[in-house]
Design a protein around this motif. Structure first.
Motif, PDB file in Angstrom:
ATOM      1  N   ALA A 106       0.835  -1.205   0.000  1.00 32.13           N
ATOM      2  CA  ALA A 106       0.000   0.000   0.000  1.00 32.13           C
ATOM      3  C   ALA A 106       0.870   1.255   0.000  1.00 32.13           C
ATOM      4  CB  ALA A 106      -0.928  -0.005   1.209  1.00 32.13           C
ATOM      5  N   GLU A 107       1.961   1.228   0.762  1.00 32.92           N
ATOM      6  CA  GLU A 107       2.861   2.391   0.804  1.00 32.92           C
ATOM      7  C   GLU A 107       3.561   2.597  -0.528  1.00 32.92           C
ATOM      8  OE1 GLU A 107       6.547   4.241   3.423  1.00 32.92           O
ATOM      9  OE2 GLU A 107       5.025   2.959   4.336  1.00 32.92           O
ATOM     10  N   VAL A 109       2.456   2.058  -3.544  1.00 34.35           N
ATOM     11  CA  VAL A 109       1.545   2.730  -4.472  1.00 34.35           C
ATOM     12  C   VAL A 109       1.234   4.143  -3.987  1.00 34.35           C
ATOM     13  CG1 VAL A 109      -0.689   2.612  -5.632  1.00 34.35           C
ATOM     14  CG2 VAL A 109       0.570   0.512  -5.145  1.00 34.35           C
ATOM     15  N   LEU A 110       1.113   4.330  -2.673  1.00 26.90           N
ATOM     16  CA  LEU A 110       0.802   5.648  -2.125  1.00 26.90           C
ATOM     17  C   LEU A 110       1.919   6.648  -2.416  1.00 26.90           C
ATOM     18  CD1 LEU A 110      -1.113   7.434  -0.525  1.00 26.90           C
ATOM     19  CD2 LEU A 110      -0.007   6.644   1.572  1.00 26.90           C
ATOM     20  N   VAL A 113       1.352   7.821  -5.810  1.00 28.76           N
ATOM     21  CA  VAL A 113       0.217   8.749  -5.817  1.00 28.76           C
ATOM     22  C   VAL A 113       0.650  10.126  -5.331  1.00 28.76           C
ATOM     23  CG1 VAL A 113      -1.979   9.264  -4.680  1.00 28.76           C
ATOM     24  CG2 VAL A 113      -1.557   6.969  -5.574  1.00 28.76           C
ATOM     25  N   CYS A 143      -7.587   2.525  -3.811  1.00 32.79           N
ATOM     26  CA  CYS A 143      -6.841   1.675  -4.748  1.00 32.79           C
ATOM     27  C   CYS A 143      -5.514   1.202  -4.137  1.00 32.79           C
ATOM     28  CB  CYS A 143      -6.583   2.432  -6.051  1.00 32.79           C
ATOM     29  SG  CYS A 143      -8.046   2.657  -7.078  1.00 32.79           S
ATOM     30  N   CYS A 144      -4.880   2.056  -3.346  1.00 30.28           N
ATOM     31  CA  CYS A 144      -3.640   1.654  -2.657  1.00 30.28           C
ATOM     32  C   CYS A 144      -3.895   0.471  -1.731  1.00 30.28           C
ATOM     33  CB  CYS A 144      -3.082   2.828  -1.853  1.00 30.28           C
ATOM     34  SG  CYS A 144      -2.477   4.210  -2.847  1.00 30.28           S
ATOM     35  N   TRP A 145      -5.003   0.542  -0.970  1.00 34.33           N
ATOM     36  CA  TRP A 145      -5.325  -0.534  -0.030  1.00 34.33           C
ATOM     37  C   TRP A 145      -5.754  -1.805  -0.755  1.00 34.33           C
ATOM     38  CZ3 TRP A 145      -3.745  -0.480   4.728  1.00 34.33           C
ATOM     39  CH2 TRP A 145      -3.532   0.737   5.384  1.00 34.33           C
ATOM     40  N   ASN A 147      -4.744  -2.745  -3.734  1.00 30.73           N
ATOM     41  CA  ASN A 147      -3.500  -3.306  -4.264  1.00 30.73           C
ATOM     42  C   ASN A 147      -2.717  -4.019  -3.168  1.00 30.73           C
ATOM     43  OD1 ASN A 147      -1.095  -3.260  -6.349  1.00 30.73           O
ATOM     44  ND2 ASN A 147      -0.280  -2.426  -4.450  1.00 30.73           N
TER      45      ASN A 147
END
Length: 304
Positions: A106-107, A109-110, A113, A143-145, A147
């Motif tokens: 999640a991190e 992808v974040l 973002v 979406c991050c979560w 993924n």
């Protein structure tokens, strides 16, 4: 864990030297304490001041929350290991692996973002509020979560379905997928392929995306005539870039390049313990808005 006689794993940790273990315990306890306190302060500051209710600080609050959870999956178990050693059951190992992968992915992808957010803010300042409206920001975080959950499920399923025929000693300080694959007694090709593909999805693609956004950001910055304006913009984006280099650089070296377990173990310290501690320091100490809120909160008298 089909065809497996293993019911628990023994984590070797970082050192077997008692003196070094005590030193590491003090060091990592301090790191974990700073991580939790720093990120809580940053979240509180963002919630406390309405002026910080912007997309950038919304993403930053989510990053701080992930860092607290991420560190709490790894650090407490590591501290126990350093004092008394650590034997972990299969179910505990699966839980730790899943939660660790959930927050780590999640991190990943974040951070991508957040780089896009900075790109829009600098390249399209007049359209920023329209592009990065609240619904878009919430969708990006969701979406991050999603993924993170998908990658975590794939990693745990691919790793713990392998047979472990009696050899249960993991040369690591937590249940990390690449370390577990090395002690499996069956064919590990599928598991290694899943881990590699997962690394490409959550590490390589986001890091390439971040690289392109920062190239665009630098081109925009160079077009700014004011040297003070360029310096201020570089300062804002530079803090994000520092975290990205540490986090992605060490993680890519583990999941996308062949390394020994010992080297992986040491590299894992950098991307599991360092970024969560540095994030609140970098984003708050180099951010005038956050510092203003923190200074204001410390000067206000409780009786008022």
């Amino acid at each position: 864990m089909n065809d497996s006689s293993v019911t628990s794993f023994l984590l070797l940790g970082l050192s077997e030297n008692p003196t070094i273990q005590i030193i590491l315990f003090v060091l990592f306890f301090f790191i974990y304490l700073v991580t939790v306190i720093g990120n809580i302060i940053l979240i509180t500051a963002c919630i406390y001041d309405p002026k910080l209710h912007t997309p950038m600080y919304f993403f930053l609050c989510n990053l701080s929350f992930i860092d607290i959870c991420y560190s709490s999956v790894i650090a407490p178990n590591l501290l126990v290991q350093l004092l008394v050693g650590r034997k972990i059951s299969v179910s505990e190992c699966a839980t730790q692996m899943y939660t660790y992968l959930l927050f780590a992915c999640a991190e990943c992808v974040l951070l991508a973002v957040m780089s896009y957010d900075r790109y829009v803010a600098i390249s399209f300042p007049l359209r920023y509020t329209t592009i990065m409206r609240r619904s878009v920001c919430i969708t990006m975080v969701v979406c991050c979560w999603i993924n993170g959950n998908l990658m975590a499920f794939m990693g745990v399923f691919a790793t713990l379905r392998l047979p472990y025929c009696g050899h249960n000693v993991i040369n690591h300080f937590f249940c990390e997928s690449t370390a577990l694959v090395k002690i499996a007694c069956g064919n590990t090709f599928v598991a290694e392929t899943v881990i590699f593909i997962g690394g490409i999805i959550v590490l390589l693609f986001p890091s390439i995306f971040i690289l392109f956004t920062y190239v665009s950001i630098i081109n925009t910055i160079m077009a700014i005539r004011s040297s003070e304006g360029r310096l201020r913009t570089f300062s804002t984006c530079g803090s994000h870039l520092v975290v990205v280099i540490i986090f992605y650089g060490t993680a890519i070296s583990i999941y996308l390049t062949p390394k020994s377990v010992n080297q992986n173990k040491m590299f894992s310290v950098f991307y599991t313990m360092t970024p969560p501690m540095l994030n609140p320091m970098i984003y708050s100490l180099r951010n005038k808005d956050v510092m203003r809120v923190l200074q204001k909160s410390t000067t206000v008298c409780p009786c008022h």
